[in-house]
Write a protein that holds these residues in place. Structure first.
Motif, short mmCIF file in Angstrom:
data_model
loop_
_atom_site.label_atom_id
_atom_site.label_comp_id
_atom_site.label_asym_id
_atom_site.label_seq_id
_atom_site.Cartn_x
_atom_site.Cartn_y
_atom_site.Cartn_z
N ASP A 55 -6.40 -10.10 5.80
CA ASP A 55 -6.80 -10.01 4.39
C ASP A 55 -6.46 -8.61 3.89
O ASP A 55 -7.32 -7.75 3.77
N ARG A 56 -5.18 -8.41 3.59
CA ARG A 56 -4.69 -7.09 3.21
C ARG A 56 -4.43 -7.00 1.71
O ARG A 56 -4.21 -8.00 1.04
N PHE A 57 -4.47 -5.76 1.22
CA PHE A 57 -3.96 -5.52 -0.12
C PHE A 57 -3.05 -4.31 -0.10
O PHE A 57 -3.22 -3.38 0.70
N ALA A 58 -2.04 -4.35 -0.96
CA ALA A 58 -1.07 -3.26 -1.10
C ALA A 58 -1.39 -2.49 -2.38
O ALA A 58 -1.61 -3.09 -3.44
N GLN A 59 -1.42 -1.18 -2.27
CA GLN A 59 -1.75 -0.32 -3.40
C GLN A 59 -0.71 0.79 -3.51
O GLN A 59 -0.12 1.21 -2.51
N TYR A 60 -0.48 1.25 -4.74
CA TYR A 60 0.44 2.36 -5.01
C TYR A 60 1.86 2.03 -4.54
O TYR A 60 2.58 2.89 -4.00
N THR A 61 2.30 0.82 -4.78
CA THR A 61 3.64 0.41 -4.38
C THR A 61 4.69 1.16 -5.17
O THR A 61 4.62 1.23 -6.40
N THR A 62 5.65 1.73 -4.49
CA THR A 62 6.77 2.40 -5.14
C THR A 62 8.10 1.68 -4.89
O THR A 62 9.06 1.90 -5.63
N GLU A 63 8.16 0.86 -3.85
CA GLU A 63 9.36 0.10 -3.54
C GLU A 63 9.00 -1.38 -3.49
O GLU A 63 8.65 -1.92 -2.44
#
Length: 314
Positions: A55-63
């Protein structure tokens, strides 16, 4: 027309979460547009302590990327999945990979979008996520023929704030919000079918999801911005068939979001199917709804889509 195949959620083992896909596609050939003032550092956070699921979340994606799940027996249809996260982060598993595995099992080639977020300093601001969604749809469609897929059978599935983004992608196909970077950007960005799970639709009180509005539009939202980003106030004439799913007991994103959008779609004469369930809450994906009536939603989607010529091919 062939019937939609049976679907179910599979894992590598009852006690171990399935492995991550290894194939990923970068959206942009260079840096994502408008990042001159972006200083954030990307991170992915795991919230689950149970080895049986992630159960992950991605934050501050730049690519921004597309994670690809290819079925053993592809049927030619493609699905762009846009997970939610309130425009504060992007859910990786619950509304991304978990849902993609179900549709891949049914023969659909799935692409899970990890998109940039509006509060991270991108020049496009509220349109930065839409830039990524448009680019993703164009990439999928542009690559389809060479991968044995049908460029005329590319659907989008968006959940929660991802449903808002999928709605923008559908309702604003003519908006030019970034300069073309290659021939791929001459492809249409409009999906052939649109599937919205408990979508954030309105930016207006009293039914707005306040967190999504704050993250998307900033602390001071003008009436014009609220109108511009409210799905139920957009021109849906000519949009593709749309599927709406919502739980009536959703306390995070009230069911009125889907009801208001349903009225707008009907007024625009867009073919629309809507399913409302008594219980389910918000953000259930496929795992959290197991054993409840709403667990049938992937089957409902596939049967509806088959009637519109999407997933089935003999």
């Amino acid at each position: 027309m062939a019937a939609a195949p049976a679907v179910g959620l599979r894992t590598a083992s009852p006690d171990v979460a399935p492995p991550d896909p290894v194939e990923a596609i970068r959206l942009w050939p260079g840096a994502a547009p408008g990042g001159e003032r972006v200083t954030v550092t990307p991170r992915v956070v795991e919230r689950s302590t149970d080895p049986a699921f992630r159960d992950r979340f991605a934050q501050y994606t730049t690519e921004p990327i597309l994670t690809v799940l290819r079925p053993q027996r592809p049927n030619g249809a493609s699905l762009l999945l846009i997970p939610g996260g309130g425009y504060k982060w992007v859910v990786v598993d619950k509304e991304g990979l978990d849902c993609a595995r179900v549709f891949a099992e049914a023969g659909v080639t799935c692409f899970v979008l990890r998109y940039r977020l509006p509060g991270d300093g991108w020049a496009a601001g509220a349109d930065a996520p839409l830039q990524d969604a448009q680019r993703a749809m164009r990439l999928i469609r542009g690559r389809a023929a060479s991968e044995g897929l049908d460029p005329r059978r590319v659907a989008v599935l968006g959940a929660s704030a991802g449903g808002h983004l999928a709605g923008l992608l559908t309702a604003r196909p003519g908006d030019s919000i970034y300069e073309p970077v290659d021939d791929t950007d001459h492809q249409s960005a409009q999906p052939d079918l649109t599937i919205l799970l408990y979508p954030v639709a309105t930016m207006a009180d009293p039914f707005v999801h306040a967190g999504s509005r704050r993250e998307l539009l900033g602390p001071s939202q003008t009436p014009e911005a609220i109108r511009r980003y409210s799905l139920e106030q957009m021109d849906w004439v000519g949009s593709p068939p749309t599927f709406l799913l919502h739980a009536v007991d959703d306390e995070a994103v009230p069911v009125e979001n889907s009801l208001g959008l349903l009225s707008a779609l009907r007024a625009a004469r867009v073919p629309v199917e809507t399913h409302l369930f008594e219980e389910g809450g918000h953000g259930f994906g496929v795992r959290l709804i197991a054993g409840k009536p709403a667990a049938v939603w992937p089957r409902l989607v596939l049967e509806w889509a088959a009637r519109h010529g999407w997933p089935a091919r003999t």
